[in-house]
Design a protein around this motif. Sequence first.
Motif: not given
Length: 384
Positions: A39-56
């Motif tokens: 899935q692509y950008e389907m979940v409410h927390d997509w931006d949050v999950n991606l932000e954690r990925w980018m941070m790490v």
Amino acid sequence: MFYFLLIIAIGLPLVVPQRYKYVALIGSMLVLFIPWGLQYEMVHDWDVNLERWMMVNVENRLEYESGRVIEPLYAYLMTLFFPRLGFFTWLMVCAVIELGLIFYFIRKFAIPSMYWVVLFVLMLTPNYGLLYINSNRQMLSVVLTMLAVLLLIRNFEGTLKTNFITAVCYVIAAVFIIYGATQIHTGASAAYLLPLVYLYVKHRENPKKWLAFSICNALFFARFFMNPESIIESSLLLVDDFELETFDSYLEEFSSASERSFSMIGQPLYWIIMNLSIWFYEELDKPHKLFAICGIIGIIGDGFVINTLSRILCYFNIYMILLVPRLVECCEEHKTMSNLLFMRAFFSILVVYDIFLFYKCQTESLYYSNWVHFQTIFSAPHWM
């Protein structure tokens, strides 16, 4: 497309002959991998999950501007080999792990004729499947706690006299695994109850039904009268004692009875499931007794929590997908006319209610509304 995928995933084990149920279950899991891992950008927390990925993996930091820190084990897992393969690959690997363990539990603890019921409860109960897909970090922690439960269940075969030391070792190992889960998501602290449930199931045959009915029903109906805000202060003290730095944010979402809105259909349905679990408890094997107690904890707990705090119930509600089919089996084994009529009526209402609630969440809830216009990672402008 999303609805079409769900129909295939749930329908396959339902329509195929008995000898092909296992193959159908594999096919269902492959179909579920599409919404779960592609899935692509389907979940409410997509931006949050991606932000954690980018941070790490890009910014090389673990701390938010607010001071909150990403759990260390979760951060470590994201840095293993995924920076080069990308965020999409990380989501796909997580989906394989999560669906793989769910598949194992279904194969081990559900009969083939009930595979479709398991998948129905998993995917059409809004705060089950869709929430697990949405909360990538939490679902990984749920998987770890499920591994702890699987380890504990393996020890059910022993007896108290011959396997006491082994049982203690299993409990200690399970506690360490759950601790690992808290290093992915702090909400997994609630899963420390699981070893206690295991010890109760292993060393106590059957509780007195009248006592279990009395306690569970008193706690269930307390949701309509009790104000759980009084629990917050003592819970905050407990949080401070155990130094759970991020868990205190969940406690802000305890609700009073006046703030909750209860479904006129959903509450009776889950009340029936709770009482059926107590009624048939003696007939269940020990793994399903453990699932029954977890299900009861989830049902009772749901009366006092809302919003983000309700996610701590994921560590118990996941076993409802195995409990409901087993209760259907128990009713079918008592083939009196009244039992059959009751079970058919109850199960029909449950199916219709879940479908209605699922559709309502898709159309009215901002949390799940993106699924109406389903798209995969192949729609993304570039690989992430």
